[in-house]
Design an enzyme around this catalytic site. Structure first.
Site, PDB file in Angstrom:
ATOM      1  N   ALA A  46       0.824  -1.217   0.000  1.00  0.00           N
ATOM      2  CA  ALA A  46       0.000   0.000   0.000  1.00  0.00           C
ATOM      3  C   ALA A  46       0.854   1.262   0.000  1.00  0.00           C
ATOM      4  O   ALA A  46       1.950   1.273   0.552  1.00  0.00           O
ATOM      5  CB  ALA A  46      -0.892   0.003   1.240  1.00  0.00           C
ATOM      6  N   LEU A 154      23.471  -0.842   8.645  1.00  0.00           N
ATOM      7  CA  LEU A 154      24.549  -1.150   9.601  1.00  0.00           C
ATOM      8  C   LEU A 154      23.963  -1.654  10.922  1.00  0.00           C
ATOM      9  O   LEU A 154      22.965  -1.106  11.402  1.00  0.00           O
ATOM     10  CB  LEU A 154      25.396   0.112   9.872  1.00  0.00           C
ATOM     11  CG  LEU A 154      26.107   0.739   8.680  1.00  0.00           C
ATOM     12  CD1 LEU A 154      26.786   2.044   9.102  1.00  0.00           C
ATOM     13  CD2 LEU A 154      27.136  -0.221   8.102  1.00  0.00           C
ATOM     14  N   ASP A 220      17.998  15.589  11.858  1.00  0.00           N
ATOM     15  CA  ASP A 220      18.017  14.157  11.540  1.00  0.00           C
ATOM     16  C   ASP A 220      19.048  13.431  12.421  1.00  0.00           C
ATOM     17  O   ASP A 220      18.779  12.352  12.946  1.00  0.00           O
ATOM     18  CB  ASP A 220      18.340  13.980  10.051  1.00  0.00           C
ATOM     19  CG  ASP A 220      18.323  12.512   9.649  1.00  0.00           C
ATOM     20  OD1 ASP A 220      17.272  11.870   9.851  1.00  0.00           O
ATOM     21  OD2 ASP A 220      19.366  12.010   9.178  1.00  0.00           O
ATOM     22  N   LYS A 224      18.403  10.428  15.444  1.00  0.00           N
ATOM     23  CA  LYS A 224      19.129   9.158  15.537  1.00  0.00           C
ATOM     24  C   LYS A 224      19.797   9.029  16.909  1.00  0.00           C
ATOM     25  O   LYS A 224      19.794   7.956  17.513  1.00  0.00           O
ATOM     26  CB  LYS A 224      20.160   9.054  14.413  1.00  0.00           C
ATOM     27  CG  LYS A 224      19.494   8.901  13.054  1.00  0.00           C
ATOM     28  CD  LYS A 224      20.483   8.955  11.925  1.00  0.00           C
ATOM     29  CE  LYS A 224      19.776   8.810  10.581  1.00  0.00           C
ATOM     30  NZ  LYS A 224      20.612   9.212   9.458  1.00  0.00           N
TER      31      LYS A 224
HETATM   32  N1  LIG Z   1      16.208   5.922   1.509  1.00  0.00           N
HETATM   33  C1  LIG Z   1      17.119   5.718   2.464  1.00  0.00           C
HETATM   34  O1  LIG Z   1      18.338   5.696   2.242  1.00  0.00           O
HETATM   35  C2  LIG Z   1      16.654   5.479   3.874  1.00  0.00           C
HETATM   36  C3  LIG Z   1      17.588   5.092   4.870  1.00  0.00           C
HETATM   37  C4  LIG Z   1      17.140   4.812   6.175  1.00  0.00           C
HETATM   38  C5  LIG Z   1      15.786   4.977   6.470  1.00  0.00           C
HETATM   39  N2  LIG Z   1      14.926   5.402   5.493  1.00  0.00           N
HETATM   40  C6  LIG Z   1      13.528   5.586   5.842  1.00  0.00           C
HETATM   41  O2  LIG Z   1      12.727   4.707   5.063  1.00  0.00           O
HETATM   42  C7  LIG Z   1      11.442   5.278   4.876  1.00  0.00           C
HETATM   43  C8  LIG Z   1      11.081   5.230   3.405  1.00  0.00           C
HETATM   44  O3  LIG Z   1      12.000   5.995   2.663  1.00  0.00           O
HETATM   45  P1  LIG Z   1      11.907   6.106   1.066  1.00  0.00           P
HETATM   46  O4  LIG Z   1      13.159   6.768   0.651  1.00  0.00           O
HETATM   47  O5  LIG Z   1      11.537   4.794   0.502  1.00  0.00           O
HETATM   48  O6  LIG Z   1      10.655   7.121   0.925  1.00  0.00           O
HETATM   49  P2  LIG Z   1       9.801   7.435  -0.403  1.00  0.00           P
HETATM   50  O7  LIG Z   1      10.508   6.978  -1.617  1.00  0.00           O
HETATM   51  O8  LIG Z   1       9.377   8.862  -0.268  1.00  0.00           O
HETATM   52  O9  LIG Z   1       8.496   6.506  -0.242  1.00  0.00           O
HETATM   53  C9  LIG Z   1       7.557   6.698   0.765  1.00  0.00           C
HETATM   54  C10 LIG Z   1       6.382   5.770   0.537  1.00  0.00           C
HETATM   55  O10 LIG Z   1       5.534   5.852   1.688  1.00  0.00           O
HETATM   56  C11 LIG Z   1       4.181   6.043   1.244  1.00  0.00           C
HETATM   57  N3  LIG Z   1       3.383   6.704   2.282  1.00  0.00           N
HETATM   58  C12 LIG Z   1       3.463   7.985   2.724  1.00  0.00           C
HETATM   59  N4  LIG Z   1       2.542   8.208   3.693  1.00  0.00           N
HETATM   60  C13 LIG Z   1       1.891   7.032   3.874  1.00  0.00           C
HETATM   61  C14 LIG Z   1       0.828   6.622   4.718  1.00  0.00           C
HETATM   62  N5  LIG Z   1       0.267   7.461   5.582  1.00  0.00           N
HETATM   63  N6  LIG Z   1       0.391   5.349   4.625  1.00  0.00           N
HETATM   64  C15 LIG Z   1       0.938   4.469   3.749  1.00  0.00           C
HETATM   65  N7  LIG Z   1       1.942   4.809   2.903  1.00  0.00           N
HETATM   66  C16 LIG Z   1       2.409   6.082   2.972  1.00  0.00           C
HETATM   67  C17 LIG Z   1       4.320   6.862  -0.006  1.00  0.00           C
HETATM   68  O11 LIG Z   1       3.129   6.785  -0.737  1.00  0.00           O
HETATM   69  P3  LIG Z   1       2.565   8.058  -1.601  1.00  0.00           P
HETATM   70  O12 LIG Z   1       3.322   7.993  -2.885  1.00  0.00           O
HETATM   71  O13 LIG Z   1       1.108   7.767  -1.729  1.00  0.00           O
HETATM   72  O14 LIG Z   1       2.861   9.287  -0.780  1.00  0.00           O
HETATM   73  C18 LIG Z   1       5.501   6.116  -0.669  1.00  0.00           C
HETATM   74  O15 LIG Z   1       5.060   4.939  -1.287  1.00  0.00           O
HETATM   75  C19 LIG Z   1      11.522   6.707   5.442  1.00  0.00           C
HETATM   76  O16 LIG Z   1      10.966   6.748   6.737  1.00  0.00           O
HETATM   77  C20 LIG Z   1      13.013   6.976   5.498  1.00  0.00           C
HETATM   78  O17 LIG Z   1      13.367   7.907   6.505  1.00  0.00           O
HETATM   79  C21 LIG Z   1      15.326   5.623   4.215  1.00  0.00           C
END
Ligand SMILES: NC(=O)c1ccc[n+]([C@@H]2O[C@H](COP(=O)([O-])OP(=O)(O)OC[C@H]3O[C@@H](n4cnc5c(N)ncnc54)[C@H](OP(=O)(O)O)[C@@H]3O)[C@@H](O)[C@H]2O)c1
Length: 360
Positions: A46, A154, A220, A224
């Site tokens: 979703a 990590l 950020d 952490k």
């Molecule tokens: N990317 C990294 O390197 C990294 C590293 C460590 C942690 N993280 C964490 O991992 C998480 C995801 O990161 P990402 O880079 O994949 O983000 P992203 O590409 O912006 O994707 C976010 C996803 O979450 C969905 N979403 C937003 N609000 C929602 C809700 N209320 N209910 C259900 N789905 C919802 C979005 O859907 P819509 O398109 O409908 O908005 C989208 O599919 C974040 O919390 C980030 O801080 C990321």
């Protein structure tokens, strides 16, 4: 060989991390079944508005299915659906970047779900919520894993937890917790480039947030640090973190993003001055530091010896130095890519497997 176990995963968030995770699960699936008799199924994926259901688990072509067959959903409907299907061993994955999705955690736990999260929000709200969540988990005998909250793939949280549980006294944790801030100061310290040029390179590489002030503000890193402190049973709040923001007052939130981008040269002189003050064997690093004894949490710009683990950092790597009684003056060091969809999804999958192994 142990009995076969089927895990049912509902994945919330199908952006960078979520979609990479689906791919990694599908790639690893048959080996997990062979080696561990573990069957991972993803019957629901979703985003913020729509859900796609496939009782048998979504395939690598889920994106086209999602476009054609996804439907609007409510959390309660998903909970009812898995109950109706009599799905066992439920894991909800929060791969959203949402500040509100965590409101569903308690309903999901009450509905029989364990939780794995890449999203930091649930662990960085008030300590009251932190405890309420853990109480609900205990009452319903459910687990919550979130290794990727700090340092992506990590093994930082697990290591700290293991040291703490085994009775080692953790005295201090110090490190570079942010990939973007790592890159910015590694480059700036090692080259003759201006600060604004390095900032723009980091943005081009996709390392900074669209508004780099989010990285430069230190928030950020502070989140952490807060998560690590709470792992050590320190009851502390985000407001307790002393943050040295690198966003100058004249370029703060009141300045629009467009104006900020046009004025980043204003950062050049102050950062060049800081660099000029360094000794030959020093570099600049933006670090998080937790002093466990005095319970202080700080995010700050420091001058660091070039030959320390923090001083030697390259690229956009993260590093965590963990000082404990047993390790003495030579801290345990964890270093590597601390961001990126591949390593983060891998970390989430590793949490899923760890959790699955503990399910009956
Ligand atoms: N990317 C990294 O390197 C990294 C590293 C460590 C942690 N993280 C964490 O991992 C998480 C995801 O990161 P990402 O880079 O994949 O983000 P992203 O590409 O912006 O994707 C976010 C996803 O979450 C969905 N979403 C937003 N609000 C929602 C809700 N209320 N209910 C259900 N789905 C919802 C979005 O859907 P819509 O398109 O409908 O908005 C989208 O599919 C974040 O919390 C980030 O801080 C990321």
């Amino acid at each position: 060989m142990s009995n076969s176990k089927t895990i049912h995963i509902v994945l919330f968030g199908i952006g960078q991390v979520g979609s990479t995770l689906i791919y990694q699960i599908n790639e690893t699936k048959s080996r997990l079944q062979q080696d561990q008799n573990l069957k991972l199924k993803i019957p629901i994926v979703a985003n913020s508005k729509l859900a796609f259901y496939d009782k048998e688990s979504v395939s690598n072509s889920w994106e086209t299915d999602f476009e054609s067959f996804s439907v609007p959903y409510k959390i309660e409907e998903i909970i009812r659906f898995v109950k109706h299907q009599k799905f066992e061993n439920l894991i909800a994955i929060d791969a959203t970047a949402s500040s509100t999705f965590i409101r569903n955690y308690i309903s999901l736990i009450e509905g029989g779900f364990n939780i794995v999260s890449a999203n930091k929000v649930a662990n960085t709200l008030s300590y009251d919520f932190y405890q309420t969540l853990r109480l609900a988990l205990k009452m319903h005998n459910k687990s919550f894993l979130y290794e990727t909250n700090v340092g992506a793939g990590l093994p930082v949280i697990e290591t700290i937890k293991n040291l703490y549980n085994s009775g080692d006294k953790i005295e201090r944790i110090k490190g570079v917790f942010s990939g973007s801030m790592s890159y910015i100061f590694n480059q700036f310290s090692a080259s003759d480039t201006t600060f604004s040029q390095v900032l723009s390179e980091a943005a081009k590489l996709g390392l900074t947030e669209p508004d780099a002030r989010e990285d430069l503000s230190g928030n950020d890193v502070a989140r952490k640090l807060l998560i690590l402190a709470r792992e050590l049973n320190i009851k502390t709040e985000l407001q307790d973190v002393k943050i040295e923001s690198l966003v100058p007052k004249q370029l703060n939130g009141k300045t629009t993003l467009h104006q900020f981008k046009n004025r980043t040269k204003e950062l050049d002189v102050p950062f060049q001055e800081l660099k000029n003050q360094l000794y030959k064997n020093q570099v600049l690093r933006y670090v998080g530091e937790l002093d466990v004894v005095s319970k202080t949490l700080e995010v700050k710009l420091i001058s660091e010896e070039k030959n320390s683990a923090i001083g030697q950092l390259k690229g956009a790597d993260s590093v965590f130095e963990i000082f404990t009684e047993s390790y003495g003056n030579n801290p345990l060091v964890i270093q590597g890519a601390g961001a990126g969809k591949q390593v983060t999804a891998r970390g989430v999958l590793s949490d899923v497997i760890k959790l699955s192994n503990n399910l009956n």
